[in-house]
Design a protein around this motif. Structure first.
Motif, PDB file in Angstrom:
ATOM      1  N   HIS A 286     -40.547  29.400 -74.365  1.00 29.52           N
ATOM      2  CA  HIS A 286     -40.830  30.149 -75.292  1.00 29.52           C
ATOM      3  C   HIS A 286     -40.821  31.739 -75.270  1.00 29.52           C
ATOM      4  N   GLY A 287     -39.895  32.351 -74.663  1.00 26.61           N
ATOM      5  CA  GLY A 287     -39.929  33.732 -74.595  1.00 26.61           C
ATOM      6  C   GLY A 287     -38.669  34.196 -75.253  1.00 26.61           C
ATOM      7  N   VAL A 288     -38.750  35.645 -75.524  1.00 22.65           N
ATOM      8  CA  VAL A 288     -37.495  36.341 -76.265  1.00 22.65           C
ATOM      9  C   VAL A 288     -36.814  37.183 -75.402  1.00 22.65           C
ATOM     10  N   GLY A 289     -37.188  37.470 -74.029  1.00 20.89           N
ATOM     11  CA  GLY A 289     -36.719  37.959 -73.151  1.00 20.89           C
ATOM     12  C   GLY A 289     -36.915  37.457 -71.813  1.00 20.89           C
TER      13      GLY A 289
ATOM     14  N   ALA B 163     -47.854  51.009 -76.904  1.00 22.39           N
ATOM     15  CA  ALA B 163     -47.297  52.002 -77.493  1.00 22.39           C
ATOM     16  C   ALA B 163     -45.944  52.021 -76.875  1.00 22.39           C
ATOM     17  N   ARG B 164     -44.730  51.979 -77.583  1.00 22.67           N
ATOM     18  CA  ARG B 164     -43.387  52.037 -77.107  1.00 22.67           C
ATOM     19  C   ARG B 164     -42.693  52.819 -78.148  1.00 22.67           C
TER      20      ARG B 164
ATOM     21  N   PHE C 134     -35.939  45.770 -75.017  1.00 24.34           N
ATOM     22  CA  PHE C 134     -34.962  46.596 -74.005  1.00 24.34           C
ATOM     23  C   PHE C 134     -35.884  47.404 -72.964  1.00 24.34           C
ATOM     24  N   LEU C 135     -36.993  48.065 -73.413  1.00 27.21           N
ATOM     25  CA  LEU C 135     -38.059  48.712 -72.684  1.00 27.21           C
ATOM     26  C   LEU C 135     -38.584  47.822 -71.436  1.00 27.21           C
ATOM     27  N   HIS C 136     -39.188  46.567 -72.142  1.00 19.66           N
ATOM     28  CA  HIS C 136     -39.765  45.733 -71.475  1.00 19.66           C
ATOM     29  C   HIS C 136     -38.884  45.141 -70.056  1.00 19.66           C
ATOM     30  N   GLU C 137     -37.760  44.925 -70.583  1.00 20.48           N
ATOM     31  CA  GLU C 137     -36.920  44.086 -69.555  1.00 20.48           C
ATOM     32  C   GLU C 137     -36.466  45.091 -68.608  1.00 20.48           C
ATOM     33  N   THR C 138     -36.259  46.378 -68.897  1.00 23.49           N
ATOM     34  CA  THR C 138     -35.570  47.323 -67.935  1.00 23.49           C
ATOM     35  C   THR C 138     -36.722  47.668 -67.096  1.00 23.49           C
ATOM     36  N   ASP C 139     -37.998  47.777 -67.605  1.00 27.04           N
ATOM     37  CA  ASP C 139     -39.139  48.072 -66.855  1.00 27.04           C
ATOM     38  C   ASP C 139     -39.086  46.963 -65.597  1.00 27.04           C
TER      39      ASP C 139
ATOM     40  N   SER D  27     -37.222  47.670 -62.643  1.00 24.40           N
ATOM     41  CA  SER D  27     -37.679  48.799 -61.599  1.00 24.40           C
ATOM     42  C   SER D  27     -39.028  48.428 -61.120  1.00 24.40           C
ATOM     43  N   GLY D  28     -39.287  47.034 -61.349  1.00 23.15           N
ATOM     44  CA  GLY D  28     -40.578  46.345 -60.631  1.00 23.15           C
ATOM     45  C   GLY D  28     -41.817  46.857 -61.319  1.00 23.15           C
ATOM     46  N   LYS D  29     -41.584  47.068 -62.858  1.00 22.06           N
ATOM     47  CA  LYS D  29     -42.812  47.537 -63.496  1.00 22.06           C
ATOM     48  C   LYS D  29     -43.256  46.871 -64.710  1.00 22.06           C
ATOM     49  N   LEU D  30     -44.337  46.387 -64.865  1.00 21.18           N
ATOM     50  CA  LEU D  30     -44.960  45.491 -65.900  1.00 21.18           C
ATOM     51  C   LEU D  30     -45.704  46.219 -66.770  1.00 21.18           C
TER      52      LEU D  30
END
Ligand code: NI
Length: 169
Positions: A42-45, A103-104, A132-137, A140-143
């Motif tokens: 049930h995710g969008v990314g 905040a994004r 875009f920001l969440h998945e690209t993070d 890079s190993g960033k949550l």
């Protein structure tokens, strides 16, 4: 094939992924499996490290199957422009049951390769910009929890540790 989603605590989520270099039938199959696994959860990314594969690859469908045109494959994505600011609750399939306001940028342009290796650019606003920001993070190993206050993050980690102890994580 549906992959289980890797949860917070697994080191694969916190290391930088390797670039995608081969665009073949195997990658095509992996992308299909990633969409299937994302919908099942049930995710969008979904980013490849979330299924234990440390590759710079992510899939997004913010319409959740409503619009086949909205299905996006991002291989080796780079954020090339951001604009504005927008705070909304954000979650992650690898940190289930938790959500926190983050905040994004409100408008984000990404450059990425599609499943055939073709480079493209795409601009998204609001939820798509956030994806875009969440998945690209992720690649890079960033949550997303790295974007919340240390206080909130520590509280969340404490709750997760309890769930791990109880065998519920
Ligand atoms: Ni996530």
């Amino acid at each position: 094939m549906i992959y289980p989603i890797v949860k917070f605590g697994n080191p694969v989520l916190e290391k930088a992924a390797e670039p995608v270099t081969v665009f073949d039938a195997e990658l095509q199959k992996l992308v299909e499996d990633m969409f299937e696994s994302m919908y099942q959860a049930h995710g969008v990314g979904l980013a490849a490290p979330q299924i234990g594969i440390s590759k710079r690859l992510a899939v997004i469908d913010i319409t959740f199957k409503e619009d086949p045109e909205a299905k996006l494959v991002l291989a080796n994505p780079e954020i090339i422009h951001t604009e504005g600011k927008h705070t909304q609750p954000e979650g992650c399939l690898s940190i289930p049951e938790f959500r926190e306001p983050v905040a994004r940028a409100k408008k984000v342009t990404i450059r990425a390769q599609d499943v055939n290796g073709k480079w493209f650019e795409r601009t998204g606003e609001d939820l798509l910009a956030r994806a875009f920001l969440h998945e690209t993070d992720h690649l890079s190993g960033k949550l997303y929890i790295s974007h919340i206050s240390a206080l909130k993050r520590d509280l969340m980690k404490r709750k997760i540790r309890k769930l791990v102890k109880a065998g519920e994580w």
